[in-house]
Design a protein around this motif. Structure first.
Motif, short mmCIF file in Angstrom:
data_model
loop_
_atom_site.label_atom_id
_atom_site.label_comp_id
_atom_site.label_asym_id
_atom_site.label_seq_id
_atom_site.Cartn_x
_atom_site.Cartn_y
_atom_site.Cartn_z
N LYS A 206 33.79 -3.37 13.17
CA LYS A 206 33.10 -2.96 11.76
C LYS A 206 34.24 -2.76 10.90
N HIS A 207 34.02 -3.42 9.67
CA HIS A 207 34.64 -3.13 8.47
C HIS A 207 33.96 -3.08 7.30
N PRO A 208 34.47 -2.68 6.26
CA PRO A 208 34.06 -2.45 5.09
C PRO A 208 34.22 -3.63 3.69
N LEU A 209 34.62 -4.74 4.30
CA LEU A 209 35.17 -5.65 3.43
C LEU A 209 34.01 -6.17 2.52
N GLN A 210 32.77 -6.36 2.93
CA GLN A 210 31.69 -6.71 2.11
C GLN A 210 31.49 -5.73 0.91
N GLN A 211 31.41 -4.64 1.35
CA GLN A 211 31.29 -3.62 0.50
C GLN A 211 32.58 -3.42 -0.60
N VAL A 212 33.59 -3.64 0.02
CA VAL A 212 34.84 -3.54 -1.16
C VAL A 212 34.64 -4.66 -2.03
N LEU A 213 34.20 -5.92 -1.58
CA LEU A 213 33.97 -7.20 -2.28
C LEU A 213 32.93 -6.79 -3.59
N ALA A 214 32.09 -6.07 -3.12
CA ALA A 214 30.91 -5.79 -3.82
C ALA A 214 31.06 -4.74 -5.07
N LEU A 215 32.28 -3.85 -4.62
CA LEU A 215 32.86 -2.67 -5.58
C LEU A 215 33.71 -3.59 -6.39
N GLY A 216 34.61 -4.40 -6.18
CA GLY A 216 35.27 -4.92 -7.03
C GLY A 216 34.59 -5.96 -7.94
N GLN A 217 33.52 -6.67 -7.59
CA GLN A 217 32.84 -7.31 -8.37
C GLN A 217 32.31 -6.40 -9.59
N LYS A 218 31.49 -5.39 -9.13
CA LYS A 218 30.78 -4.19 -10.00
C LYS A 218 32.01 -3.64 -11.01
N LEU A 219 33.09 -3.63 -10.51
CA LEU A 219 34.26 -3.21 -11.31
C LEU A 219 34.96 -4.07 -12.43
N GLU A 220 34.50 -5.25 -11.99
CA GLU A 220 35.17 -6.59 -12.66
C GLU A 220 36.72 -6.65 -12.47
N VAL A 221 36.79 -6.49 -11.26
CA VAL A 221 38.18 -6.67 -10.66
C VAL A 221 38.42 -8.21 -10.52
N THR A 222 39.03 -9.08 -11.41
CA THR A 222 38.94 -10.41 -11.41
C THR A 222 40.26 -11.16 -10.84
N GLY A 223 41.24 -10.19 -10.42
CA GLY A 223 42.43 -10.64 -9.64
C GLY A 223 43.07 -9.56 -9.05
N THR A 224 44.03 -10.10 -8.26
CA THR A 224 45.21 -9.22 -7.44
C THR A 224 46.55 -9.26 -7.73
N PRO A 225 47.28 -8.30 -7.90
CA PRO A 225 46.83 -6.83 -7.71
C PRO A 225 46.34 -6.24 -8.84
N THR A 226 45.50 -5.23 -8.63
CA THR A 226 44.95 -4.46 -9.66
C THR A 226 45.05 -3.03 -9.26
N ILE A 227 45.67 -2.27 -10.15
CA ILE A 227 46.11 -0.91 -10.01
C ILE A 227 45.23 0.01 -10.81
N VAL A 228 44.73 1.09 -10.14
CA VAL A 228 43.81 1.97 -11.03
C VAL A 228 44.67 3.44 -10.58
#
Length: 254
Positions: A206-228
């Motif tokens: 089990k992993h959270p990758l789908q949730q993380v992808l959804a989080l990134g889309q919600k936060l409009e993270v459009t590229g990597t790396p992104t630092i917060v």
């Protein structure tokens, strides 16, 4: 005389009854359109933007350079008073060379750091771990690897890394293998710093990758790396190590 009086009373009664009977039902009365104009110039512009662009603005603000700033989501555009022209681009203050559009977007893109699901991130602690930051990284991103090697020299820091596999299916598979490793922090460090490929994870891990992808889309993270950073400020790209140090010191409570 009494007969005339009686007839008059009867006529009045019939008229009153007719008025009562013919009174329209309020529920069936035609609705009157509210033709009141927006009360302020900003409200008028907001209404025109919504009508002409099909988007509802979050805000409309008069600028010092004669146009109006319109915020739609996290996008910033500029319009004239009549909303006859829309300018989508950057406004630079020629006196200070400051990018006013980016400055505004930085505010709009600020992250509520406390709301981040840090349990879905790989946690790496160095020294006291007093200074805290978050990164969104793809394991196949060359700029992420460069950033990671630069950050290996950071001390007294806790780095939460959201594995954000947006480049390819291979990125997703590597992210899953790293997350499912016995020591995911070590697996991440060895892969990003030394190129050691992690072992293949069990199919049912089990992993959270789908949730993380959804989080990134919600936060409009459009590229990597992104630092917060903890104050919600974000930086895209491989930020120089000295800038990271500066921001960590700036955002750490003393």
């Amino acid at each position: 005389m009494l007969r005339i009086l009686a007839v008059a009373v009867l006529l009045c009664a019939n008229a009153a009854m007719a008025q009562t009977t013919n009174q329209p039902d309020p529920a069936s009365a035609p609705k009157v359109m509210d033709l009141r104009k927006p009360s302020t110039l900003e409200d008028q512009i907001r209404a025109k933007v919504e009508m002409r662009l099909g988007a509802k603005p979050e805000s409309v603000t008069r600028t010092p350079f004669g146009l109006f700033e319109v915020v739609i989501g996290t996008d910033v555009v500029y319009v004239d008073q009549g909303v006859n022209y829309v300018i989508a681009g950057r406004v630079i203050d020629a006196r200070t060379h400051e990018d006013l559009t980016q400055k505004r977007r930085d505010v709009l893109l600020k992250v509520d750091f406390k709301s981040l699901p840090l349990d879905q991130a790989v946690k790496v602690v160095r020294g006291s771990g007093a200074r805290v930051m978050v990164t969104f990284e793809d394991p196949n991103c060359p700029y992420c690897k460069r950033l990671y090697k630069d950050m290996r020299n950071l001390t007294d820091v806790t780095i939460y890394t959201f594995l954000y596999p947006i480049l390819s299916q291979d990125s997703f598979d590597k992210s899953k293998n790293i997350w499912c490793a016995k020591d995911r922090a070590a697996a991440w460090d060895q892969y990003m710093g030394d190129g050691k490929v992690p072992e293949t994870a069990d199919a049912d891990c089990k992993h959270p990758l789908q949730q993380v992808l959804a989080l990134g889309q919600k936060l409009e993270v459009t590229g990597t790396p992104t630092i917060v950073f903890v104050d919600g400020t974000r930086f895209p790209g491989a930020v120089p190590a000295d800038k990271v140090e500066e921001m960590l010191d700036k955002t750490t409570k003393r």
